[in-house]
Structures are given as C-alpha cells and as structure tokens.
Design a protein around this motif. Structure first.
Motif, PDB file in Angstrom:
ATOM      1  N   ARG A 196      45.622  49.412  42.796  1.00 50.23           N
ATOM      2  CA  ARG A 196      44.394  48.636  42.972  1.00 50.23           C
ATOM      3  C   ARG A 196      44.969  47.190  42.217  1.00 50.23           C
ATOM      4  O   ARG A 196      44.610  45.901  42.722  1.00 50.23           O
TER       5      ARG A 196
ATOM      6  N   HIS B 221      42.578  44.846  45.510  1.00 53.24           N
ATOM      7  CA  HIS B 221      41.653  45.479  45.285  1.00 53.24           C
ATOM      8  C   HIS B 221      40.772  45.234  43.710  1.00 53.24           C
ATOM      9  O   HIS B 221      39.788  45.594  43.760  1.00 53.24           O
TER      10      HIS B 221
ATOM     11  N   ALA C 284      35.613  50.062  46.170  1.00 58.19           N
ATOM     12  CA  ALA C 284      36.894  49.439  45.417  1.00 58.19           C
ATOM     13  C   ALA C 284      37.289  50.632  44.463  1.00 58.19           C
ATOM     14  O   ALA C 284      38.579  51.105  44.105  1.00 58.19           O
TER      15      ALA C 284
END
Length: 286
Positions: free
Chosen positions: A107, A78, A98
C-alpha cells in the motif's frame, strides 16, 4: 531470476512520457509503484527495452474537487487513499476498501492508476470505481479522453486503454448525505487475494432503495456489476425477503470460473453470503 537489461527514462511531463512510449512502441512500459510490473520483470514474463518512470510527473498527483466530481490523480498511493480527507469525505467507498489491499509495504508503493490500468479481476479498486460509476481519465498522443468504468474493463487484464495510453486520474461523483456505502471481502488470511469481494453504494429515501450499484471482484475475468440484484432492490425496503431475492438474483449476474482453489459453486455461495451481509449494513445505515 533477474530482469533482462533495459533502458530507463524518468519522464518530467505526461507529454514526454507519451512521446517516449510512442518512439519505443511495444518495447516500452510505464512504471509508477511497480508492485505488479517489477515481479513480472523479475520472472521475465515481460522484457521491455525501455521503462518510463512516471512517478515524478506533477499532473498525475493530487486530489481535488472538480464540480460534482472528485478528481484523484493516478499516482495517489493506496496508503494515501486511507488518509486523504477529501477521499474520506467524498469517496468513502475507496477508503473502506483500501485497508484490504495486500499489506502495508504494498500500500505504501502501489498507486490507484496502476491498479486500474492493470485491471486485476481480484483487486479491490477496479471493482470500487465500477461501483462508484467513476470515469477513467486517459492521456494519449491524440489527446485526453474519459471512459466510464462500465466500459473500461474489457476482459482478463484487458482494458479500454489503447497501446501507449496512460491513466492520468479517476473522477468519482461526490458522495451525498443520503447515500450509504458498504464493503467487505472474504479471504483465507488478511492480505491474501480475496475468494470473493464486494462493494456497493446506495441512494436511500429513509428505508427505501432509490438507486444502488453493486460490484463484485474475484468472481470472473473482470469486476462485475450485479445488475439483476440491483434491479430487485431498487424501489423497495431492505427486509429479509428482499435481501433473499437479491441473493437469488446473483445466479443471473455471476458465473465464477472453476479453479483448483475454490469451486465455482462455493464462490457463488460466498458471494450470496457477502451480499446479504453488506445489504444488512446498508439497511442499518452503513
């Protein structure tokens, strides 16, 4: 709680991973970032006998152009979606979504392929690949295939993946100069699951909408395209009356389930608010 005991295999190739899964059958799970699988193991909601680590398979990495599409490897994290120049240029809707995915720690480990394969209906990326008309690249013992995002998400945490198959990449049509994107979500706190979220991509001829794809998440068992709202918008300029008509059309697109957290009527109201906000951005040239 702690996970039940399991065996571990670090696969070096896609073929090795698929073979190991076939031999173990229902007692195997693929693991990459592990941001969804590890908690379920710890809670013993899943108890596989074998974990197949796919994080070191080169074929699952990398971002590159292939003709008129951008191929994004399933192991793209991510955080990499936020920084990869090719994604910023050719798939900006993914980059826009994102920063809203959970928190930096998630992430930094979570992968695009894992998010797509899990198909959490409240997750950002499944809905964005739907909005982008992407194709999901899948590998299985019988060979590779592609499935349109429109056909990939079947039901709650259910996808077109057959047992033992693996998401290897996502193919996104290249973003064009005359296209516009918009994304946003409404949540109680940044990083929480969204109460409702939406992303869209529109092809515009000056002020007139030529094509548009709108995808909502956190409003049903799967990410949902707002096809009635899209039909109201195509061929028209985005004035206040047209936006209001699209908001009204959501009554035919969305039927959010009741929950203890948010009533269905409130979630539908928030979806209308969000749609109006994002169409306003599209009209301004977002």
């Amino acid at each position: 709680m702690k996970a039940r005991a399991f065996s571990y295999l670090r696969a070096r190739t896609v073929e090795e991973a698929l073979t190991a899964h076939a031999e173990a059958g229902d007692d195997a799970r693929f693991i990459a970032g592990g941001q969804s699988l590890v908690p379920t193991l710890s809670l013993r909601l899943q108890a596989p006998k074998l974990l197949i680590d796919i994080t070191h398979i080169p074929e699952l990495r990398g971002v590159g152009r292939e003709g008129e599409t951008l191929r994004i490897g399933a192991l793209t994290r991510h955080c990499e979606i936020m920084t990869e120049p090719l994604i910023g240029e050719f798939a900006p809707l993914l980059r826009a979504a994102a920063p809203f995915v959970a928190h930096p720690a998630i992430r930094n480990r979570g992968t695009l392929g894992g998010s797509i394969a899990l198909a959490d209906p409240a997750a950002e990326f499944p809905a964005m690949v739907l909005a982008l008309n992407a194709e999901i690249e899948i590998a299985g013992r019988s060979g590779a295939r592609r499935v349109k995002a429109d056909d990939f998400f079947v039901d709650l945490f259910e996808t077109a993946l057959a047992p033992g198959e693996l998401v290897t990449a996502v193919h996104v049509p290249l973003f064009k100069d005359h296209q516009r994107i918009a994304f946003d979500e409404l949540a109680r706190r940044r990083g929480d699951y969204a109460l409702v979220g939406c992303g869209m991509i529109a092809t515009c001829d000056k002020v007139r909408i030529e094509t548009i794809r709108i995808a909502f998440f956190a409003v049903g068992n799967v990410p949902i395209r707002a096809k009635h709202a899209e039909a109201v918008l195509i061929g028209h300029a985005l004035d206040a009356a047209r936006i209001a008509a699209a908001q009204a059309a959501l009554d035919h697109d969305l039927a959010p389930p009741e929950s203890d957290e948010v009533a269905s009527a409130m979630r539908l109201h928030l979806a209308r608010v969000l749609l109006g906000r994002l169409l306003g951005r599209i009209g301004e040239g977002a």
